[in-house]
Design an enzyme around this catalytic site. Structure first.
Site, PDB file in Angstrom:
ATOM      1  CB  SER A 192      -0.850   0.093   1.432  1.00 48.43           C
ATOM      2  OG  SER A 192      -1.706  -1.064   1.266  1.00 48.43           O
ATOM      3  CD1 TRP A 217      -1.580   1.763  -6.087  1.00 49.08           C
ATOM      4  CD2 TRP A 217      -1.929   3.490  -4.586  1.00 49.08           C
ATOM      5  NE1 TRP A 217      -2.611   2.360  -6.456  1.00 49.08           N
ATOM      6  CE2 TRP A 217      -3.009   3.441  -5.573  1.00 49.08           C
ATOM      7  CE3 TRP A 217      -2.005   4.702  -3.473  1.00 49.08           C
ATOM      8  CZ2 TRP A 217      -3.826   4.694  -5.649  1.00 49.08           C
ATOM      9  CZ3 TRP A 217      -2.950   5.489  -3.628  1.00 49.08           C
ATOM     10  CH2 TRP A 217      -3.811   5.537  -4.527  1.00 49.08           C
ATOM     11  CG  HIS A 218       0.265   6.269  -0.678  1.00 51.14           C
ATOM     12  ND1 HIS A 218      -0.129   4.809  -0.472  1.00 51.14           N
ATOM     13  CD2 HIS A 218      -0.714   7.153  -0.500  1.00 51.14           C
ATOM     14  CE1 HIS A 218      -1.197   5.049  -0.170  1.00 51.14           C
ATOM     15  NE2 HIS A 218      -1.872   6.338  -0.156  1.00 51.14           N
ATOM     16  N   GLY A 219       3.857   5.764  -3.835  1.00 50.25           N
ATOM     17  CA  GLY A 219       5.029   6.402  -4.737  1.00 50.25           C
ATOM     18  C   GLY A 219       6.341   5.333  -4.488  1.00 50.25           C
ATOM     19  CG  PHE A 254      -0.026   9.423  -4.364  1.00 50.22           C
ATOM     20  CD1 PHE A 254       1.557   9.671  -4.032  1.00 50.22           C
ATOM     21  CD2 PHE A 254      -0.757   9.966  -3.224  1.00 50.22           C
ATOM     22  CE1 PHE A 254       1.926  10.234  -3.289  1.00 50.22           C
ATOM     23  CE2 PHE A 254      -0.152  10.560  -2.367  1.00 50.22           C
ATOM     24  CZ  PHE A 254       1.393  10.859  -2.295  1.00 50.22           C
TER      25      PHE A 254
END
Lengths: 462, 346
Positions: free
Chosen positions: A318, A321-323, A462
């Site tokens: 997770s 996924w943001h960066g 993102f």
């Protein structure tokens, strides 16, 4: 094109008028589909090619899985490889290439750098997850594939929520696309408060708080108090910014007759990590839960070690996924450890402390933990953060103290509209007209603060 | 439905009240006579300083000049008295005002003005004139700045912004209102906690977030990001931008007062890398050079100056102490030997 651009307002006005003028569902969907591609390709038309590839592949795969059950796994793999492959290439290629190179040099091997000048298409993380839910649900026999390509293509590209969510599930959103929509006053009545709140959060709060955040996190070595004040500012900024996008997306979608999923539910009032993830970016956390955490065995773990492994894997991904950076992974793992610790202490799941004092303590501890998490998230690198925290300067005197206190004062000012919201909800039944007055003041504040920020929404990256 | 009506009534009351109160509070007319409400007060200290020193050469620019040229060294190397005015964050609107209201106002006028710029700053009249930069514009503006109002503010304004500025005081006075509102939190909390007044708070913030305390690479990235407007391809169309810029007015006003103008393009950190500049910028600079040539203005281009290598740069685009000395000597030498065939920028 972003919601705060005047170009978007003109674009939306044109779509809105034409959309309700045609009245025929098929024509409405075609119009929205064309509008969505115009919206997405406004800056970089080639973005549309990527979303079109995802759409065609998943439309075809959906039908193939349904018609050829014996080879369903193969077709699902095609969908996963295509979508995650594009996401991986555009978002993570350089990250992995750099890390492989660093790893090789760590063991004495010299490798030439193979980083590429890759431009990350906005929203790819969002629509990839959205379209994957379709093929996975068909594979799981939880829904049937759609034969109407226009409807499906609109599901993937619906412009109000295309670039920063909320991530809609096919089972929930496709039926809305397939149903007849008629204009009714209720759409306007439910949309305008969302739109007002979206602009208030973005134009007044997020863009102005961002100024302090950027300054603190750009310092070579901030004092601890400055880091705390900058982090509190970021806590306000990221919520205001991201929930602003969701509010606007939901508001504009409402005006077109759609009901998008609620994405935030007062996340900073959470009393435990599990509670936080039921309140923060709900569409994403529930996606991770249903398509990653539970398939990994998270709902039926029989040992602490397995629970830890599944949680760290799901939340670490997770974070990624943001960066494409290690501090995002660290943020995800940090939250996984929080979940694990609370679970071990018997305070996981839907734990509720008894009594007001216990609730306040639980809230304070979780709020502190959330802020530490945002520190990991916002830090330019792990090295920078370790340097800042371990620097030894508490910043309790001189310029640093004055600057920190001033920042805290301004953060408090900008937070007031957000803090007033739960209070408004409490008195809403007794004083029903207080909320419209609040919105009127909010619009006035937006007018006063117009033109001060102009920053992109954080979650675009993102 | 009822809530929407209450909202509309409430908003109308706020707008009506603010339309009555704000003009009275800030002493402006309703509707506003002038869209741009400047508080023009030419810095008296600067005028006094100019009058006392009577400089023969004026160096004008922003922090690129401030950090790039050592005034004392330049004074030693170049004949006549020198006055350096490197105004942090300044762009063409401020430079135009300084030239018109300060440089040309002093008697006797200076002989030469050296104007330091980068990118397409000379033809971006609306760049850095609002927000925190507004006070800089006001510091050098005189009464009735018609050209400033037109080029810096009105030309880039949408029709709806124009009418909102005129008829909606909540919008027209937003900058002052915003400063007042934010000022309450910005100054009152530190006053209670640390006992510092507003001047001390501003000083503490400026000191804490000074460029020297910033991470160099992040500062450079932020500068590039903040100046995306300078990277906009449209801004590099020199022919289209010239007539809506302050450049002709700057050349004219100096010509009228018999002051020689020398325009110098400075080197940025970005210029260290080959092929890092947009192709359109090179075309822009070529057209700028041609224009200045026709107006009899000397143009010196240091953007590819080898002597200003990577080790001569400090924070972001600014030169360090060594770089400052090198650049000062370069400019002084080139000024002493300037003219066709100097090789600078050719």
């Amino acid at each position: 094109m972003i919601f705060t651009d005047s170009v978007f307002l003109v674009f939306f006005a044109v779509i809105f008028v034409l959309y309700w003028a045609v009245r025929v569902r098929t024509a409405q969907n075609v119009l929205l589909l064309v509008g969505s591609y115009v919206f997405y390709g406004w800056i970089h038309p080639w973005f549309c090619i990527l979303i079109a590839v995802s759409t065609v592949v998943d439309y075809t795969v959906g039908l193939a899985i349904y018609r050829h059950r014996s080879r369903a796994k193969l077709f699902l793999t095609i969908s996963l490889v295509t979508n995650l492959g594009m996401l991986g290439f555009f978002k993570y290629f350089n990250f992995f290439a750099e890390n492989v190179q660093n790893l090789a040099s760590g063991v004495g091997m010299q490798m030439d750098p193979i980083t590429l000048q890759i431009f990350l298409p906005v929203g790819i993380s969002f629509y990839t997850f959205q379209t994957l839910s379709y093929t996975i649900d068909i594979y799981r026999r939880q829904m049937e594939p759609r034969t109407n390509f226009i409807d499906f293509a609109l599901f993937v590209s619906f412009f109000p929520q295309l670039v920063a969510g909320p991530i809609e599930r096919a089972q929930r959103f496709l039926p809305q696309i397939e149903s007849v929509r008629r204009w009714r006053g209720e759409l306007l009545y439910s949309a305008w408060p969302l739109i007002v709140m979206g602009y208030l959060k973005k134009v007044v709060i997020a863009d102005n708080v961002a100024v302090f955040v950027n300054k603190v996190y750009m310092l070579e070595q901030p004092s601890l108090l400055l880091l705390v004040s900058g982090t509190l500012a970021f806590t306000v900024q990221i919520f205001a910014d991201f929930s602003a996008y969701t509010d606007l997306a939901r508001g504009f979608a409402r005006l077109l007759g759609f009901d998008l999923v609620v994405n935030f539910n007062a996340p900073y009032l959470a009393i435990s990590p599990s509670d936080f993830w039921r309140r923060w970016h709900i569409s994403f956390s529930s996606w991770i839960r249903d398509y990653l955490y539970i398939p990994l065995g998270g709902s039926r773990v029989d040992s602490n070690l397995k629970f830890l492994f599944v949680t760290v894997t799901a939340m670490g991904l997770s974070g990624l996924w943001h960066g494409a950076a290690w501090h995002y992974v660290a943020w995800g793992v940090y939250h996984a450890l929080l979940v694990f610790i609370y679970h071990r202490l018997g305070k996981g799941g839907r734990w509720q402390p008894s009594g007001i004092a216990n609730r306040v303590v639980a809230w304070a501890v979780m709020f502190l933990a959330t802020n530490i998490g945002w520190m990991l998230f916002r830090a330019p690198s792990m090295g920078w953060l370790l340097n800042a925290v371990g620097g030894g300067d508490l910043g309790l005197s001189g310029d640093s103290l004055t600057a920190s206190v001033s920042i805290l004062g301004m953060v408090l000012l900008y937070s007031l509209p957000l803090m007033a919201l739960p209070l408004l909800e409490r008195v809403d039944q007794r004083v029903p007209y207080l909320r419209p007055v609040y919105y009127a003041v909010a619009v006035s504040a937006v007018i006063v603060f117009l033109g001060t920020g102009g920053q992109d929404f954080i979650y675009f990256q993102f | 439905m009822t809530r929407l009506i209450v909202f509309i009534i409430s908003l109308s009351i706020v707008l009506l009240f603010s339309s009555l109160w704000l003009p009275a509070h800030y002493g402006t007319a309703y509707p506003r006579n002038s869209i741009v409400s400047l508080d023009p007060t030419i810095d008296p200290d600067l005028l006094k300083s100019f009058a006392e020193r009577k400089p023969e050469t004026v160096l004008l620019g922003n922090s690129m000049l401030g950090e790039g040229i050592d005034e004392q060294l330049f004074d030693e190397l170049f004949p006549g008295s020198v006055y350096k005015l490197g105004i942090n964050g300044a762009a063409s609107a401020v430079w135009y005002l300084v030239l018109k209201n300060v440089v040309c106002a002093v008697e006797p006028p200076p002989r030469t003005v050296l104007l330091f710029f980068r990118d397409s700053f000379l033809t971006q009249p609306g760049f850095r004139v609002d927000g925190k930069y507004r006070s800089k514009v006001e510091m050098y503006a005189g009464p009735g700045e018609v050209l400033l109002e037109r080029l810096a503010y009105l030309d880039g304004m949408d029709w709806y912004s124009y009418y909102a500025e005129k008829w909606l005081p909540l919008f027209g006075e937003r900058e002052r209102l915003r400063d007042d509102i934010v000022g309450i939190a910005k100054y009152s909390v530190p006053l209670r906690v640390t006992g510092n007044d507003s001047i001390a708070v501003d000083g503490a913030i400026a000191g804490t977030f000074a460029d020297s305390n910033m991470n160099e690479s992040m500062l450079t990235a932020a500068q590039l990001d903040a100046e995306k407007v300078g990277g906009d391809i449209d801004h590099f169309d020199f022919g289209a931008r010239l007539e809506t810029s302050f450049l002709p007015a700057m050349v004219d006003v100096l010509e009228e007062h018999g002051i020689e103008l020398v325009v110098l393009r400075v080197k940025r950190r970005r210029d260290l890398k080959a092929n890092s500049r947009p192709a359109a910028l090179e075309t822009y600079v070529r057209d700028l050079r041609d224009y200045l040539d026709t107006r009899g203005v000397t143009f010196l281009d240091y953007s590819d100056e080898d002597a200003l290598a990577a080790d001569k740069f400090g924070e972001g685009d600014h030169l360090n102490e060594t770089g400052r000395e090198v650049f000062t000597r370069l400019v002084a030498e080139d000024m002493l030997t300037r003219g066709p065939g100097t090789g600078i920028g050719e």
